[in-house]
Scaffold this motif. Structure first.
Motif, mmCIF file in Angstrom:
data_model
loop_
_atom_site.group_PDB
_atom_site.id
_atom_site.type_symbol
_atom_site.label_atom_id
_atom_site.label_comp_id
_atom_site.label_asym_id
_atom_site.label_seq_id
_atom_site.Cartn_x
_atom_site.Cartn_y
_atom_site.Cartn_z
ATOM 1 N N GLN A 1 33.823 -35.575 19.989
ATOM 2 C CA GLN A 1 33.871 -34.101 20.442
ATOM 3 C C GLN A 1 33.763 -34.060 22.339
ATOM 4 O OE1 GLN A 1 30.719 -34.077 18.724
ATOM 5 N NE2 GLN A 1 29.302 -32.492 20.143
ATOM 6 N N VAL A 2 35.080 -32.629 22.281
ATOM 7 C CA VAL A 2 34.921 -32.599 23.948
ATOM 8 C C VAL A 2 33.699 -31.770 24.737
ATOM 9 C CG1 VAL A 2 35.775 -31.398 25.443
ATOM 10 C CG2 VAL A 2 37.342 -31.614 23.630
ATOM 11 N N GLN A 3 33.877 -32.914 25.338
ATOM 12 C CA GLN A 3 32.250 -32.962 26.239
ATOM 13 C C GLN A 3 32.740 -32.404 27.895
ATOM 14 O OE1 GLN A 3 29.781 -35.964 25.726
ATOM 15 N NE2 GLN A 3 27.945 -35.175 23.989
ATOM 16 N N LEU A 4 32.491 -31.625 28.997
ATOM 17 C CA LEU A 4 32.603 -30.941 29.333
ATOM 18 C C LEU A 4 31.620 -30.943 30.772
ATOM 19 C CD1 LEU A 4 34.687 -28.101 29.479
ATOM 20 C CD2 LEU A 4 35.446 -30.108 29.678
ATOM 21 N N VAL A 5 30.894 -31.639 31.558
ATOM 22 C CA VAL A 5 29.898 -32.271 32.899
ATOM 23 C C VAL A 5 30.222 -31.555 34.072
ATOM 24 C CG1 VAL A 5 28.571 -33.635 33.544
ATOM 25 C CG2 VAL A 5 28.999 -33.671 30.912
ATOM 26 N N GLU A 6 29.758 -30.725 34.824
ATOM 27 C CA GLU A 6 29.833 -30.342 35.178
ATOM 28 C C GLU A 6 28.649 -30.902 36.618
ATOM 29 O OE1 GLU A 6 30.199 -26.115 33.521
ATOM 30 O OE2 GLU A 6 28.742 -27.828 33.551
ATOM 31 N N SER A 7 29.318 -30.697 38.405
ATOM 32 C CA SER A 7 28.929 -31.325 39.555
ATOM 33 C C SER A 7 29.457 -30.189 40.103
ATOM 34 C CB SER A 7 28.452 -32.461 39.065
ATOM 35 O OG SER A 7 29.931 -33.070 39.970
ATOM 36 N N GLY A 8 27.931 -30.305 41.567
ATOM 37 C CA GLY A 8 28.458 -30.273 42.207
ATOM 38 C C GLY A 8 28.634 -28.342 43.385
ATOM 39 N N GLY A 9 27.025 -28.103 42.316
ATOM 40 C CA GLY A 9 26.523 -26.564 42.963
ATOM 41 C C GLY A 9 25.958 -26.694 43.161
ATOM 42 N N GLY A 26 35.933 -36.925 25.166
ATOM 43 C CA GLY A 26 36.357 -36.742 24.241
ATOM 44 C C GLY A 26 37.398 -36.047 23.021
ATOM 45 N N GLY A 27 38.348 -35.831 24.531
ATOM 46 C CA GLY A 27 39.756 -35.488 23.640
ATOM 47 C C GLY A 27 41.010 -35.761 24.657
ATOM 48 N N PHE A 28 42.372 -35.637 24.378
ATOM 49 C CA PHE A 28 43.491 -35.507 25.223
ATOM 50 C C PHE A 28 43.195 -35.058 26.053
ATOM 51 C CE2 PHE A 28 46.532 -38.119 26.015
ATOM 52 C CZ PHE A 28 48.100 -37.568 26.545
ATOM 53 N N LYS A 76 41.391 -39.216 36.332
ATOM 54 C CA LYS A 76 39.813 -39.229 35.901
ATOM 55 C C LYS A 76 39.641 -38.547 35.389
ATOM 56 C CE LYS A 76 39.490 -40.380 41.493
ATOM 57 N NZ LYS A 76 39.237 -40.253 42.715
ATOM 58 N N LYS A 77 39.990 -37.330 34.837
ATOM 59 C CA LYS A 77 40.009 -36.568 33.873
ATOM 60 C C LYS A 77 39.073 -35.703 34.483
ATOM 61 C CE LYS A 77 41.047 -40.077 29.534
ATOM 62 N NZ LYS A 77 40.293 -40.118 28.092
ATOM 63 N N VAL A 78 39.224 -35.319 35.189
ATOM 64 C CA VAL A 78 38.577 -34.104 36.433
ATOM 65 C C VAL A 78 39.331 -32.980 36.976
ATOM 66 C CG1 VAL A 78 37.861 -33.562 38.417
ATOM 67 C CG2 VAL A 78 37.020 -35.802 37.448
ATOM 68 N N VAL A 79 38.111 -31.738 36.682
ATOM 69 C CA VAL A 79 38.953 -30.260 36.965
ATOM 70 C C VAL A 79 38.345 -30.468 37.761
ATOM 71 C CG1 VAL A 79 39.461 -28.163 36.203
ATOM 72 C CG2 VAL A 79 39.424 -29.924 34.630
ATOM 73 N N ASN A 80 38.604 -29.726 39.485
ATOM 74 C CA ASN A 80 37.931 -29.402 40.504
ATOM 75 C C ASN A 80 38.276 -27.879 40.815
ATOM 76 O OD1 ASN A 80 36.707 -32.032 41.058
ATOM 77 N ND2 ASN A 80 38.803 -32.419 42.404
ATOM 78 N N LEU A 81 36.933 -27.233 41.400
ATOM 79 C CA LEU A 81 37.431 -26.156 41.892
ATOM 80 C C LEU A 81 37.108 -25.661 43.176
ATOM 81 C CD1 LEU A 81 37.736 -22.321 40.973
ATOM 82 C CD2 LEU A 81 35.454 -22.327 40.667
ATOM 83 N N GLN A 82 37.566 -25.965 44.089
ATOM 84 C CA GLN A 82 37.300 -25.336 46.071
ATOM 85 C C GLN A 82 37.221 -24.204 46.048
ATOM 86 O OE1 GLN A 82 37.297 -28.150 47.841
ATOM 87 N NE2 GLN A 82 36.797 -26.170 49.589
#
Length: 128
Positions: A1-9, A26-28, A76-82
């Protein structure tokens, strides 16, 4: 299953910049719309930004437009928020979310209930 892990706060001062990252597994990756939402104490969760499955379109809440930038790194399968020019009112828990499918409609991707998976959230505190 899809997993999302945030960092950077973290804790920053008004006017500073910060980048949040969301690692997907965990997904495409290219089958998902990704969104960032935030929730301040005593307030409802609100939409911040979203990026389309191919990365070719983005959208922002008016309150963060021209200050925040959402992007994705497919390799890298990463989504960023600048986040630039941060304000005290940006203080909140920020969460990354993923929505499967190819419906790029603002009334859909701005709603938390449209998303299938959520990260645990990361705290951003902006002092004045």
């Amino acid at each position: 299953q899809v997993q999302l892990v945030e960092s950077g706060g973290g804790l920053v001062q008004a006017g500073d910049s910060l980048t949040l990252s969301c690692l997907f597994s965990g997904g495409f990756f290219s089958n998902y719309i990704f969104g960032w939402f935030r929730q301040a104490p005593g307030k409802e969760r609100e939409f911040v930004a979203a990026i389309r499955w191919d990365g070719f379109s983005t959208n922002y809440a008016d309150s963060v437009k021209d200050r925040f930038t959402i992007s994705r790194d497919k390799s890298k399968k990463v989504v960023n928020l600048q986040m630039n020019s941060l304000k005290p009112e940006d203080t909140a828990v920020y969460s990354c979310a993923a929505m499967s499918g190819f419906t790029w409609v603002r009334t859909v991707y701005t709603k938390p209930e449209s998303y299938n998976a959520w990260g645990q959230g990361t705290q951003v505190t902006v002092s004045s």
